[in-house]
Scaffold this motif. Structure first.
Motif, PDB file in Angstrom:
ATOM      1  N   GLN A 170       6.487   0.815  25.607  1.00 54.96           N
ATOM      2  CA  GLN A 170       7.688  -0.147  25.944  1.00 54.96           C
ATOM      3  C   GLN A 170       7.635  -0.462  27.248  1.00 54.96           C
ATOM      4  OE1 GLN A 170      11.376   2.239  25.016  1.00 54.96           O
ATOM      5  NE2 GLN A 170      10.426   3.258  23.391  1.00 54.96           N
ATOM      6  N   PRO A 171       6.834  -1.279  27.494  1.00 55.62           N
ATOM      7  CA  PRO A 171       6.504  -1.892  28.952  1.00 55.62           C
ATOM      8  C   PRO A 171       7.693  -2.440  29.735  1.00 55.62           C
ATOM      9  CG  PRO A 171       5.132  -3.193  27.486  1.00 55.62           C
ATOM     10  CD  PRO A 171       5.592  -2.007  26.633  1.00 55.62           C
ATOM     11  N   ASP A 172       8.512  -3.068  28.743  1.00 53.31           N
ATOM     12  CA  ASP A 172       9.682  -3.983  29.210  1.00 53.31           C
ATOM     13  C   ASP A 172      11.100  -2.939  29.678  1.00 53.31           C
ATOM     14  OD1 ASP A 172       8.274  -6.052  29.923  1.00 53.31           O
ATOM     15  OD2 ASP A 172       8.621  -6.640  27.699  1.00 53.31           O
ATOM     16  N   SER A 173      10.881  -1.564  29.075  1.00 51.05           N
ATOM     17  CA  SER A 173      12.037  -0.606  29.415  1.00 51.05           C
ATOM     18  C   SER A 173      11.900  -0.131  30.581  1.00 51.05           C
ATOM     19  CB  SER A 173      11.853   0.281  28.130  1.00 51.05           C
ATOM     20  OG  SER A 173      12.960   1.307  28.552  1.00 51.05           O
ATOM     21  N   ILE A 174      13.157  -0.520  31.352  1.00 49.41           N
ATOM     22  CA  ILE A 174      13.180  -0.081  32.877  1.00 49.41           C
ATOM     23  C   ILE A 174      13.248   1.394  32.833  1.00 49.41           C
ATOM     24  CG2 ILE A 174      14.648  -0.030  34.795  1.00 49.41           C
ATOM     25  CD1 ILE A 174      15.043  -2.903  34.441  1.00 49.41           C
ATOM     26  N   ASP A 191      17.509  -6.566  37.673  1.00 47.45           N
ATOM     27  CA  ASP A 191      16.595  -5.832  37.157  1.00 47.45           C
ATOM     28  C   ASP A 191      15.621  -5.376  38.066  1.00 47.45           C
ATOM     29  OD1 ASP A 191      17.936  -5.473  34.737  1.00 47.45           O
ATOM     30  OD2 ASP A 191      16.648  -6.802  33.435  1.00 47.45           O
ATOM     31  N   ARG A 192      15.238  -6.750  38.802  1.00 47.28           N
ATOM     32  CA  ARG A 192      14.450  -6.324  40.016  1.00 47.28           C
ATOM     33  C   ARG A 192      14.722  -5.508  41.140  1.00 47.28           C
ATOM     34  NH1 ARG A 192      10.359 -11.149  42.355  1.00 47.28           N
ATOM     35  NH2 ARG A 192       9.280 -10.817  40.363  1.00 47.28           N
ATOM     36  N   THR A 193      16.045  -5.901  41.259  1.00 48.58           N
ATOM     37  CA  THR A 193      16.597  -5.207  42.455  1.00 48.58           C
ATOM     38  C   THR A 193      16.709  -3.720  42.033  1.00 48.58           C
ATOM     39  OG1 THR A 193      18.216  -7.189  43.006  1.00 48.58           O
ATOM     40  CG2 THR A 193      18.741  -5.045  43.856  1.00 48.58           C
ATOM     41  N   THR A 220      14.531  -0.809  44.154  1.00 48.84           N
ATOM     42  CA  THR A 220      15.396   0.215  44.792  1.00 48.84           C
ATOM     43  C   THR A 220      15.017   1.590  44.293  1.00 48.84           C
ATOM     44  OG1 THR A 220      17.751  -1.007  44.686  1.00 48.84           O
ATOM     45  CG2 THR A 220      17.961   1.260  45.073  1.00 48.84           C
ATOM     46  N   ARG A 221      14.622   1.771  43.021  1.00 46.13           N
ATOM     47  CA  ARG A 221      14.032   3.147  42.752  1.00 46.13           C
ATOM     48  C   ARG A 221      12.695   3.441  43.335  1.00 46.13           C
ATOM     49  NH1 ARG A 221      14.108   6.876  38.502  1.00 46.13           N
ATOM     50  NH2 ARG A 221      16.233   6.570  38.692  1.00 46.13           N
ATOM     51  N   LEU A 222      11.707   2.269  43.512  1.00 47.36           N
ATOM     52  CA  LEU A 222      10.705   2.321  43.984  1.00 47.36           C
ATOM     53  C   LEU A 222      10.800   2.750  45.543  1.00 47.36           C
ATOM     54  CD1 LEU A 222       7.654   2.272  43.888  1.00 47.36           C
ATOM     55  CD2 LEU A 222       7.624  -0.401  44.302  1.00 47.36           C
ATOM     56  N   PRO A 225      -0.620   7.060  54.160  1.00 44.31           N
ATOM     57  CA  PRO A 225      -1.624   6.062  53.579  1.00 44.31           C
ATOM     58  C   PRO A 225      -0.949   5.493  52.187  1.00 44.31           C
ATOM     59  CG  PRO A 225      -2.990   7.569  54.889  1.00 44.31           C
ATOM     60  CD  PRO A 225      -1.676   8.347  54.664  1.00 44.31           C
ATOM     61  N   ILE A 226      -0.890   6.409  51.396  1.00 45.33           N
ATOM     62  CA  ILE A 226      -0.668   6.278  50.008  1.00 45.33           C
ATOM     63  C   ILE A 226       0.748   5.234  49.742  1.00 45.33           C
ATOM     64  CG2 ILE A 226       0.607   7.950  49.278  1.00 45.33           C
ATOM     65  CD1 ILE A 226      -0.815   7.717  46.458  1.00 45.33           C
ATOM     66  N   VAL A 227       1.610   5.659  50.706  1.00 40.21           N
ATOM     67  CA  VAL A 227       3.124   5.010  50.704  1.00 40.21           C
ATOM     68  C   VAL A 227       2.875   3.662  51.594  1.00 40.21           C
ATOM     69  CG1 VAL A 227       5.411   4.948  51.643  1.00 40.21           C
ATOM     70  CG2 VAL A 227       4.242   7.051  50.706  1.00 40.21           C
ATOM     71  N   VAL A 228       2.202   3.566  52.436  1.00 46.32           N
ATOM     72  CA  VAL A 228       1.848   2.235  53.301  1.00 46.32           C
ATOM     73  C   VAL A 228       1.201   1.217  52.406  1.00 46.32           C
ATOM     74  CG1 VAL A 228       0.406   1.135  55.243  1.00 46.32           C
ATOM     75  CG2 VAL A 228       1.586   3.278  55.628  1.00 46.32           C
ATOM     76  N   ALA A 229       0.301   1.625  51.642  1.00 46.13           N
ATOM     77  CA  ALA A 229      -0.394   0.853  50.787  1.00 46.13           C
ATOM     78  C   ALA A 229       0.447   0.264  49.356  1.00 46.13           C
ATOM     79  CB  ALA A 229      -1.706   1.563  50.020  1.00 46.13           C
ATOM     80  N   ALA A 230       1.379   1.238  49.019  1.00 46.77           N
ATOM     81  CA  ALA A 230       2.422   0.795  48.135  1.00 46.77           C
ATOM     82  C   ALA A 230       3.207  -0.099  48.723  1.00 46.77           C
ATOM     83  CB  ALA A 230       2.670   1.959  47.395  1.00 46.77           C
ATOM     84  N   ARG A 231       3.854   0.072  49.771  1.00 47.46           N
ATOM     85  CA  ARG A 231       4.802  -0.911  50.307  1.00 47.46           C
ATOM     86  C   ARG A 231       4.158  -2.393  50.389  1.00 47.46           C
ATOM     87  NH1 ARG A 231       9.464   0.804  52.553  1.00 47.46           N
ATOM     88  NH2 ARG A 231       9.792   2.979  52.778  1.00 47.46           N
ATOM     89  N   ARG A 232       2.787  -2.511  50.800  1.00 46.82           N
ATOM     90  CA  ARG A 232       2.247  -3.603  50.712  1.00 46.82           C
ATOM     91  C   ARG A 232       2.347  -4.176  49.329  1.00 46.82           C
ATOM     92  NH1 ARG A 232      -2.802  -1.465  54.584  1.00 46.82           N
ATOM     93  NH2 ARG A 232      -1.540  -1.354  56.582  1.00 46.82           N
ATOM     94  N   LYS A 233       1.856  -3.495  48.458  1.00 44.88           N
ATOM     95  CA  LYS A 233       1.748  -4.245  47.172  1.00 44.88           C
ATOM     96  C   LYS A 233       3.268  -4.355  46.485  1.00 44.88           C
ATOM     97  CE  LYS A 233      -1.906  -0.943  45.453  1.00 44.88           C
ATOM     98  NZ  LYS A 233      -2.287   0.227  44.632  1.00 44.88           N
ATOM     99  N   LEU A 234       4.242  -3.614  46.929  1.00 44.58           N
ATOM    100  CA  LEU A 234       5.520  -4.145  46.541  1.00 44.58           C
ATOM    101  C   LEU A 234       5.905  -5.412  47.486  1.00 44.58           C
ATOM    102  CD1 LEU A 234       8.374  -3.869  45.533  1.00 44.58           C
ATOM    103  CD2 LEU A 234       8.992  -2.150  47.368  1.00 44.58           C
ATOM    104  N   ALA A 235       5.372  -5.704  48.468  1.00 45.11           N
ATOM    105  CA  ALA A 235       5.895  -6.857  49.171  1.00 45.11           C
ATOM    106  C   ALA A 235       5.332  -8.212  48.489  1.00 45.11           C
ATOM    107  CB  ALA A 235       5.481  -6.688  50.768  1.00 45.11           C
ATOM    108  N   SER A 236       4.018  -7.833  48.208  1.00 47.26           N
ATOM    109  CA  SER A 236       3.118  -8.852  47.507  1.00 47.26           C
ATOM    110  C   SER A 236       3.735  -9.238  46.313  1.00 47.26           C
ATOM    111  CB  SER A 236       1.769  -8.469  47.326  1.00 47.26           C
ATOM    112  OG  SER A 236       0.999  -9.574  46.571  1.00 47.26           O
ATOM    113  N   ALA A 237       4.229  -8.317  45.477  1.00 46.68           N
ATOM    114  CA  ALA A 237       4.917  -8.592  44.003  1.00 46.68           C
ATOM    115  C   ALA A 237       6.333  -9.483  44.213  1.00 46.68           C
ATOM    116  CB  ALA A 237       5.078  -7.127  43.490  1.00 46.68           C
ATOM    117  N   LEU A 238       6.926  -9.178  45.328  1.00 46.99           N
ATOM    118  CA  LEU A 238       8.210  -9.685  45.715  1.00 46.99           C
ATOM    119  C   LEU A 238       8.131 -11.177  46.225  1.00 46.99           C
ATOM    120  CD1 LEU A 238      10.326  -6.862  47.389  1.00 46.99           C
ATOM    121  CD2 LEU A 238      10.714  -7.609  45.096  1.00 46.99           C
ATOM    122  N   TYR A 239       6.924 -11.367  46.885  1.00 43.81           N
ATOM    123  CA  TYR A 239       6.927 -12.638  47.546  1.00 43.81           C
ATOM    124  C   TYR A 239       5.736 -13.279  47.262  1.00 43.81           C
ATOM    125  CZ  TYR A 239      10.516 -10.414  50.134  1.00 43.81           C
ATOM    126  OH  TYR A 239      11.677  -9.601  50.813  1.00 43.81           O
TER     127      TYR A 239
END
Length: 302
Positions: free
Chosen positions: A230-234, A268-270, A274-276, A288-302
């Protein structure tokens, strides 16, 4: 009782109120208080740490949890106050209105009033519920004082060298509840700290951990398979990310929610973002794993 200071496993450390009186009542004298401690105090959520937990490192503190509508409380409280005044500050009676201070009642797991809890060195020593006759109360208190004799710092004397700073009993109570799997009690105990110290970062971080641990306790075994189907189930993706994080796969959990950010829009995106961010807060921000994930999140948002 149950909760952040669950006393059910501690009752054997000090005697419960005896079934029959064994000592005579007081002669009603008015002893002089030579300890400098007030024998009876009213306590609120804001003063609980100082007036009860901290003070219990000096002397025995007996907590009277009562309510204005409680008939037995009106019988018990005056007797406890009388005995506290007779004690001249050798022990302290802390009176807590459970209706005005629900956080304390929840932390103690109070199920009925009156409930009386003896605290020494920041830890519950013994408890009972309901009104008790004065002779039984006298014996109970005397036995408690004997049990803690020589183990507490004693009332402040104004001289001598300062005592080393003890372990914060508020956190001890919360951690004890967490060790026992009492997540609601641990959350209540940390909230009690934050009620008086909203900026306490240690309590904030611990509360986030407790809430996460409570959330993952009932996840089904197939939660990840369900989310993959169910990839679209939040909700399904949130549950799977929790399971991955709990099983020491934080990168998988972060990547799952970053991918979900890319597939969602608007509110939904918000919600997903927020959960992430909440999951990031479970780690040191410099990881480092958090820093990398934050970069991925920024890229996904913008």
């Amino acid at each position: 009782m149950s909760g952040a200071v669950d006393l059910s496993g501690l009752k054997d450390r000090a005697p419960a109120p005896p079934s029959a009186p064994t000592g005579p009542p007081s002669d009603g004298g008015a002893p002089v208080n030579t300890t400098g401690l007030p024998p009876v105090i009213d306590v609120t959520e804001a003063t609980f740490q100082t007036e009860v937990l901290d003070r219990s490192n000096q002397v025995l503190v007996i907590v009277d949890l009562w309510a204005t509508w409680c008939g037995p409380c009106k019988q018990l409280s005056p007797v406890l106050e009388k005995l506290a005044h007779e004690g001249g500050g050798s022990w302290v009676l802390a009176k807590i209105d459970v209706d005005a201070n629900p956080g304390i009642a929840q932390a103690f797991g109070v199920q009925s009033v009156p409930t009386v809890v003896a605290i020494a060195a920041g830890r519950p020593l013994a408890d009972f519920a309901g009104a008790q006759p004065e002779p039984q109360l006298r014996q109970w208190i005397a036995a408690l004082q004997e049990a803690v004799a020589g183990k507490l710092a004693g009332p402040p004397s104004g001289d001598g060298e300062p005592e080393p700073e003890p372990e914060d009993p508020r956190f001890v109570a919360a951690e004890t509840a967490l060790d026992e799997g009492d997540f609601a009690g641990a959350e209540a105990a940390y909230n009690l700290i934050l009620n008086s110290e909203p900026g306490n970062q240690q309590a904030q971080a611990a509360l986030r951990q407790v809430r996460f641990l409570a959330r993952v306790q009932d996840l089904p075994d197939d939660v990840i398979a369900v989310a993959d189907a169910q990839p679209d189930s939040i909700d399904a993706q949130f549950a799977a990310a929790d399971a991955e994080l709990y099983s020491q796969q934080p990168e998988a959990a972060f990547d799952r929610l970053v991918a979900l950010v890319k597939r969602t829009f608007g509110d939904d995106r918000t919600t997903v973002r927020t959960r992430l961010l909440e999951l990031f807060e479970l780690f040191d921000p410099a990881e480092p794993i958090v820093v990398a994930a934050r970069r991925k999140l920024a890229s996904a948002l913008y």
